[in-house]
Enzyme design. Structure first.
Site, PDB file in Angstrom:
ATOM      1  N   LYS A  13       0.867  -1.280   0.143  1.00  0.00           N
ATOM      2  CA  LYS A  13       0.151  -0.111   0.543  1.00  0.00           C
ATOM      3  C   LYS A  13       0.720   1.422  -0.245  1.00  0.00           C
ATOM      4  O   LYS A  13       0.776   1.897  -0.609  1.00  0.00           O
ATOM      5  CB  LYS A  13      -0.574  -0.444   1.349  1.00  0.00           C
ATOM      6  CG  LYS A  13      -2.002  -0.936   0.818  1.00  0.00           C
ATOM      7  CD  LYS A  13      -3.167  -0.511   2.483  1.00  0.00           C
ATOM      8  CE  LYS A  13      -2.028  -0.765   3.619  1.00  0.00           C
ATOM      9  NZ  LYS A  13      -1.412  -2.224   3.861  1.00  0.00           N
ATOM     10  N   ARG A  88      -9.460   1.303   8.725  1.00  0.00           N
ATOM     11  CA  ARG A  88      -8.916  -0.022   9.053  1.00  0.00           C
ATOM     12  C   ARG A  88     -10.199  -0.841  10.169  1.00  0.00           C
ATOM     13  O   ARG A  88      -9.654  -2.197  10.729  1.00  0.00           O
ATOM     14  CB  ARG A  88      -7.574   0.371  10.072  1.00  0.00           C
ATOM     15  CG  ARG A  88      -6.924  -0.237   9.428  1.00  0.00           C
ATOM     16  CD  ARG A  88      -4.910  -0.917  10.538  1.00  0.00           C
ATOM     17  NE  ARG A  88      -4.171  -1.476  10.093  1.00  0.00           N
ATOM     18  CZ  ARG A  88      -2.723  -0.535  10.273  1.00  0.00           C
ATOM     19  NH1 ARG A  88      -3.063   0.610   9.330  1.00  0.00           N
ATOM     20  NH2 ARG A  88      -2.191  -1.281   9.541  1.00  0.00           N
ATOM     21  N   ARG A 127      11.688  -5.771   4.855  1.00  0.00           N
ATOM     22  CA  ARG A 127      11.499  -4.756   4.102  1.00  0.00           C
ATOM     23  C   ARG A 127      12.655  -3.529   5.095  1.00  0.00           C
ATOM     24  O   ARG A 127      12.240  -3.769   6.577  1.00  0.00           O
ATOM     25  CB  ARG A 127      10.048  -4.443   4.206  1.00  0.00           C
ATOM     26  CG  ARG A 127       8.930  -3.775   4.934  1.00  0.00           C
ATOM     27  CD  ARG A 127       7.572  -3.361   4.825  1.00  0.00           C
ATOM     28  NE  ARG A 127       6.656  -2.906   5.390  1.00  0.00           N
ATOM     29  CZ  ARG A 127       6.055  -3.148   5.877  1.00  0.00           C
ATOM     30  NH1 ARG A 127       5.020  -3.572   4.730  1.00  0.00           N
ATOM     31  NH2 ARG A 127       5.446  -3.082   6.525  1.00  0.00           N
ATOM     32  N   ARG A 161      11.670  -1.300  10.660  1.00  0.00           N
ATOM     33  CA  ARG A 161      10.488  -0.780  11.570  1.00  0.00           C
ATOM     34  C   ARG A 161      10.399  -1.843  12.472  1.00  0.00           C
ATOM     35  O   ARG A 161      10.889  -2.981  12.644  1.00  0.00           O
ATOM     36  CB  ARG A 161       9.050  -0.464  10.436  1.00  0.00           C
ATOM     37  CG  ARG A 161       8.853   0.142  10.278  1.00  0.00           C
ATOM     38  CD  ARG A 161       7.258   0.557   9.366  1.00  0.00           C
ATOM     39  NE  ARG A 161       6.137  -0.573   9.671  1.00  0.00           N
ATOM     40  CZ  ARG A 161       4.945  -0.285   9.802  1.00  0.00           C
ATOM     41  NH1 ARG A 161       4.837   0.467   8.601  1.00  0.00           N
ATOM     42  NH2 ARG A 161       3.396  -0.869  10.407  1.00  0.00           N
ATOM     43  N   ARG A 172      -0.874  -7.919  14.017  1.00  0.00           N
ATOM     44  CA  ARG A 172      -0.880  -7.774  12.924  1.00  0.00           C
ATOM     45  C   ARG A 172      -1.880  -7.656  12.054  1.00  0.00           C
ATOM     46  O   ARG A 172      -3.140  -7.433  11.218  1.00  0.00           O
ATOM     47  CB  ARG A 172       0.017  -6.491  11.929  1.00  0.00           C
ATOM     48  CG  ARG A 172       1.086  -5.355  12.915  1.00  0.00           C
ATOM     49  CD  ARG A 172       1.931  -4.992  12.267  1.00  0.00           C
ATOM     50  NE  ARG A 172       1.919  -4.427  11.344  1.00  0.00           N
ATOM     51  CZ  ARG A 172       3.178  -4.466  10.064  1.00  0.00           C
ATOM     52  NH1 ARG A 172       4.238  -4.748  10.955  1.00  0.00           N
ATOM     53  NH2 ARG A 172       3.113  -3.802   9.260  1.00  0.00           N
TER      54      ARG A 172
END
Ligand code: AMP
Length: 216
Positions: A13, A88, A127, A161, A172
């Site tokens: 996203k 969300r 990532r 992160r 999550r």
């Protein structure tokens, strides 16, 4: 043009939102990025949000709705925006409808980026981002042209992160399936949902989204 990007963590996203913001001259609004900035600043919102974020849960609807309500009123949003990571929950979606109705504005399309469950974990755990300019990379799928040097700003320091670790990722994902996945049905019923194949390459996904937007 006002858009929502829906999809599980790791769907891409943020990556797609940045590209679309540049192409259509609209603003990317990532509640995750705003909350991370608030945590870093140590503001009241940051202090309230931190525990939920560290645990991979959702920050309260009240906080994120407040953030978005203030942000979409700013002059730079007049030409439109891409909501990346908001709404969300169904409560957030309902609050957004009310906010937009008050301004006589609407969401033009909700792009749902679909990815396989297994791929999400792999994407998230690989990532990282440039510490200086924030450009995003991935250990396997998106390496800088020169190892260890940011393509965008030539920075040489990178960060990961804190919530991109395997344990938090599972929480999550759970939050996504419990709270966010129902939004797919919500926006489908409103005739706003457009599905794209998030398993394609980054460029292909961008092209597919551009094709969808050309038709709205
Ligand atoms: P993201 O960068 O979108 O993956 O968001 C990182 C974290 O910020 C999430 O795991 C949540 O804890 C929090 N967060 C971001 N956006 C929202 C939202 N719309 N509602 C609740 N929590 C959010």
């Amino acid at each position: 043009m006002n858009l929502i990007l829906l999809g599980p963590p790791g769907a891409g996203k943020g990556t797609q939102a940045k590209r679309l913001a540049d192409k259509y001259n609209i603003i990317q609004l990532s509640t995750g990025e705003m909350l991370r900035a608030a945590v870093k600043e140590g503001s009241e919102i940051g202090r309230k949000a931190k525990a939920a974020m560290d645990a991979g849960g959702l920050v309260s609807d009240e906080i994120v709705i407040g953030i978005i309500a203030d942000r979409i009123d700013q002059p730079d949003c007049a030409n439109g925006y891409i909501l990346d990571g908001f709404p969300r929950t169904l409560a957030q979606a309902a609050a957004l409808e009310t906010l937009l109705a008050e301004k006589k504005r609407e969401i033009n399309a909700v792009i749902n980026i679909k990815v396989d469950d297994d791929a999400m974990i792999e994407r998230i755990s690989g990532r990282y981002a440039c510490a200086k300019c924030g450009a995003g990379y991935h250990d396997v799928y998106l390496k800088p042209a020169k190892a260890g040097v940011c393509d965008t700003c030539a920075g040489t320091e990178f960060t990961r992160r804190a919530d991109d670790n395997p344990e938090t990722v599972r929480s999550r994902l759970m939050a996504y399936y419990r709270e966010t996945a129902p939004l797919i049905g919500f926006y489908f019923a409103k005739g706003k949902l457009r599905n794209v194949d998030g398993m394609a390459t980054i460029d292909q996904v961008t092209r597919e989204i551009e094709g969808v937007l050309a038709k709205i």
